[in-house]
Scaffold this active site. Structure first.
Site, mmCIF file in Angstrom:
data_model
loop_
_atom_site.group_PDB
_atom_site.id
_atom_site.type_symbol
_atom_site.label_atom_id
_atom_site.label_comp_id
_atom_site.label_asym_id
_atom_site.label_seq_id
_atom_site.Cartn_x
_atom_site.Cartn_y
_atom_site.Cartn_z
ATOM 1 N N GLY A 46 0.820 -1.198 -0.002
ATOM 2 C CA GLY A 46 -0.072 -0.238 0.115
ATOM 3 C C GLY A 46 0.778 1.211 0.094
ATOM 4 C CD GLN A 51 3.442 5.618 3.190
ATOM 5 O OE1 GLN A 51 2.384 5.326 2.621
ATOM 6 N NE2 GLN A 51 4.372 4.884 3.985
ATOM 7 C CB CYS A 93 5.352 1.604 7.777
ATOM 8 S SG CYS A 93 4.977 3.155 7.198
ATOM 9 C CG LEU A 94 6.622 1.126 1.670
ATOM 10 C CD1 LEU A 94 5.764 1.675 0.181
ATOM 11 C CD2 LEU A 94 7.958 0.215 1.413
ATOM 12 C CG HIS A 135 -0.375 0.851 7.485
ATOM 13 N ND1 HIS A 135 0.778 0.220 8.258
ATOM 14 C CD2 HIS A 135 0.214 1.553 6.640
ATOM 15 C CE1 HIS A 135 1.823 0.855 7.949
ATOM 16 N NE2 HIS A 135 1.682 1.862 6.975
ATOM 17 C CD GLU A 136 -1.515 2.275 3.049
ATOM 18 O OE1 GLU A 136 -0.884 3.352 3.129
ATOM 19 O OE2 GLU A 136 -0.530 1.145 3.043
ATOM 20 C CG HIS A 139 0.214 6.486 6.165
ATOM 21 N ND1 HIS A 139 1.542 7.008 6.806
ATOM 22 C CD2 HIS A 139 0.525 5.171 5.827
ATOM 23 C CE1 HIS A 139 2.392 5.854 6.898
ATOM 24 N NE2 HIS A 139 1.873 4.788 6.332
#
Ligand code: GNR
Ligand code: NI
Length: 166
Positions: A46, A51, A93-94, A135-136, A139
């Protein structure tokens, strides 16, 4: 298309809340294409607009396994309208390269969003898809997985991110 730069914790732009998208313009479509390309290149399951430093309520998800055809899902102005149950999931997480942490999430969610065609849809999700949606969506509210850790793990991860080359 272009690969965008993914911001790493503790970049303050990760704390900005995204604003709703009011029209799905060609510019928005191009940006979503760039987000998808960036997610696949990372690779990640994702990616949220936050981000890549864009404060808009957009995220993309693809949970297809390696070797399966890709299955991009685009969520514009998503809202989680129902949640059920509890599950602990080992998340990455990126924006926290190299980290993986056990995070408590709802095990089932119903999400309402617009797709790239501007059509509203509802999706019921469990497992990895439910976790990724939560999670997204976090963000887009400037929330990060570190916020969900206890004080000790939070401190360890914070220091690890400061120490890393990033
Ligand atoms: O690539 C990712 N993997 C992942 C694994 C478990 C739970 C959530 C995720 S999302 C993450 C990509 C990312 O940082 N999205 O914001
Ligand atoms: Ni993330």
């Amino acid at each position: 298309m272009a690969i965008l730069t993914i911001l790493h914790y503790p970049d303050p732009r990760l704390r900005e809340a995204g604003k709703p998208v009011d029209a799905i313009t060609d510019e928005v479509k191009k940006f979503v294409g760039d987000m998808a390309e960036t997610m696949y290149a990372a690779p990640g399951v994702g990616l949220a607009a936050t981000q890549v430093g864009v404060a808009l309520r957009i995220f993309v998800i693809d949970i297809a396994d390696e070797g399966e055809p890709s299955a991009l899902q685009v969520f514009i102005n998503a809202e989680i309208v129902e949640k059920r149950g509890k599950i602990e999931w080992k998340e990455g997480c990126l924006s926290f390269p190299g980290a993986s942490e056990n995070i408590d999430r709802a095990e089932w969610v119903k999400v309402r969003a617009k797709g790239l065609d501007g059509e509203l849809f509802e999706l019921e999700a469990e497992g990895l898809l439910a976790v990724a949606v939560q999670h997204e969506n976090d963000h887009l509210d400037g929330k990060l997985m570190i916020d969900k850790l206890g004080p000790l793990r939070k401190r360890v991860l914070h220091r690890k991110m400061l120490a890393g080359a990033n």
